[in-house]
Design an enzyme around this catalytic site. Structure first.
Site, PDB file in Angstrom:
ATOM      1  CG  ASN A  19      30.910  27.036  33.536  1.00 44.62           C
ATOM      2  OD1 ASN A  19      30.079  27.628  34.209  1.00 44.62           O
ATOM      3  ND2 ASN A  19      32.007  27.619  33.089  1.00 44.62           N
ATOM      4  CG  HIS A  50      36.934  22.436  34.283  1.00 44.62           C
ATOM      5  ND1 HIS A  50      36.410  21.647  33.276  1.00 44.62           N
ATOM      6  CD2 HIS A  50      36.547  23.705  34.008  1.00 44.62           C
ATOM      7  CE1 HIS A  50      35.749  22.412  32.421  1.00 44.62           C
ATOM      8  NE2 HIS A  50      35.803  23.667  32.847  1.00 44.62           N
ATOM      9  CG  HIS A 100      36.074  27.780  36.279  1.00 44.00           C
ATOM     10  ND1 HIS A 100      36.792  28.368  35.263  1.00 44.00           N
ATOM     11  CD2 HIS A 100      35.250  26.880  35.677  1.00 44.00           C
ATOM     12  CE1 HIS A 100      36.419  27.853  34.095  1.00 44.00           C
ATOM     13  NE2 HIS A 100      35.473  26.950  34.321  1.00 44.00           N
ATOM     14  N   GLY A 126      27.522  26.173  29.965  1.00 41.69           N
ATOM     15  CA  GLY A 126      28.704  26.877  29.476  1.00 41.69           C
ATOM     16  C   GLY A 126      29.981  26.056  29.530  1.00 41.69           C
ATOM     17  CD  GLN A 127      31.569  20.285  31.163  1.00 40.43           C
ATOM     18  OE1 GLN A 127      30.391  19.944  31.334  1.00 40.43           O
ATOM     19  NE2 GLN A 127      32.591  19.544  31.526  1.00 40.43           N
ATOM     20  CG  ASP A 158      41.057  29.538  32.728  1.00 44.20           C
ATOM     21  OD1 ASP A 158      40.084  28.805  32.969  1.00 44.20           O
ATOM     22  OD2 ASP A 158      41.249  30.069  31.600  1.00 44.20           O
TER      23      ASP A 158
HETATM   24  P1  AMP Z   1      34.564  25.749  30.925  1.00 46.95           P
HETATM   25  O1  AMP Z   1      33.949  26.795  30.039  1.00 46.95           O
HETATM   26  O2  AMP Z   1      33.976  25.739  32.308  1.00 46.95           O
HETATM   27  O3  AMP Z   1      34.584  24.383  30.284  1.00 46.95           O
HETATM   28  O4  AMP Z   1      36.048  26.218  31.153  1.00 46.95           O
HETATM   29  C1  AMP Z   1      37.146  25.766  30.430  1.00 46.95           C
HETATM   30  C2  AMP Z   1      38.300  26.640  30.834  1.00 46.95           C
HETATM   31  O5  AMP Z   1      39.498  25.994  30.468  1.00 46.95           O
HETATM   32  C3  AMP Z   1      38.316  28.026  30.187  1.00 46.95           C
HETATM   33  O6  AMP Z   1      38.269  29.016  31.203  1.00 46.95           O
HETATM   34  C4  AMP Z   1      39.614  28.042  29.400  1.00 46.95           C
HETATM   35  O7  AMP Z   1      40.234  29.295  29.439  1.00 46.95           O
HETATM   36  C5  AMP Z   1      40.428  26.982  30.127  1.00 46.95           C
HETATM   37  N1  AMP Z   1      41.455  26.317  29.344  1.00 46.95           N
HETATM   38  C6  AMP Z   1      41.305  25.710  28.148  1.00 46.95           C
HETATM   39  N2  AMP Z   1      42.470  25.163  27.756  1.00 46.95           N
HETATM   40  C7  AMP Z   1      43.372  25.425  28.732  1.00 46.95           C
HETATM   41  C8  AMP Z   1      44.746  25.114  28.929  1.00 46.95           C
HETATM   42  N3  AMP Z   1      45.447  24.431  28.000  1.00 46.95           N
HETATM   43  N4  AMP Z   1      45.356  25.549  30.050  1.00 46.95           N
HETATM   44  C9  AMP Z   1      44.660  26.240  30.964  1.00 46.95           C
HETATM   45  N5  AMP Z   1      43.364  26.548  30.862  1.00 46.95           N
HETATM   46  C10 AMP Z   1      42.720  26.154  29.758  1.00 46.95           C
END
Ligand code: AMP
Length: 115
Positions: free
Chosen positions: A88, A101, A103, A94-95, A30
């Protein structure tokens, strides 16, 4: 999807710190880690969220949880101490990136509830 950042990472069009890749899944660190170990496990196929899973995605879902998660947790050194999986889903969930994805967080004691 052409404007999806995780589709672009899966296709190798934008860089990411990949820790795992096979035909159907990619996992990468991340960008804004919330724990010492924080990777995102992402299907290469564009699925918007778990709410958008279809019957045809059963093998993919099983692959993520049965094959990829335990292998990665082991390789990242968090199997024994434990780790947290977070998915999420939707705005209230919180997505922020609308490509499914998982985490995988570890390397520190997690708190509950997550907030
Ligand atoms: P969510 O809030 O569950 O949709 O999580 C999205 C996650 O993607 C967040 O933790 C961001 O830090 C991560 N994220 C967004 N863009 C990138 C990227 N280019 N490379 C790695 N992680 C990313």
């Amino acid at each position: 999807m052409s404007d999806c950042i995780f589709c672009k990472i899966a296709a190798g069009e934008i860089p990411a710190q990949k820790v795992f890749e096979d035909d159907s899944v990619v996992a990468f660190r991340d960008l804004s880690p919330k724990a010492p170990v924080h990777v995102l496990i992402v299907p290469k196929k564009h699925v918007a969220s778990v709410a958008a899973f279809k019957a045809e995605d059963k093998d993919l879902a099983a692959h993520i949880f049965v094959d990829v998660v335990p292998k990665l947790a082991d390789e990242l050194g968090v199997s024994d101490a434990g780790f947290r999986l977070v998915i999420n889903t939707g705005d209230d969930g919180g997505q922020t990136v609308h490509h499914l994805h998982v985490h995988l967080l570890g390397g520190r004691k997690m708190t509950w509830p997550p907030g």
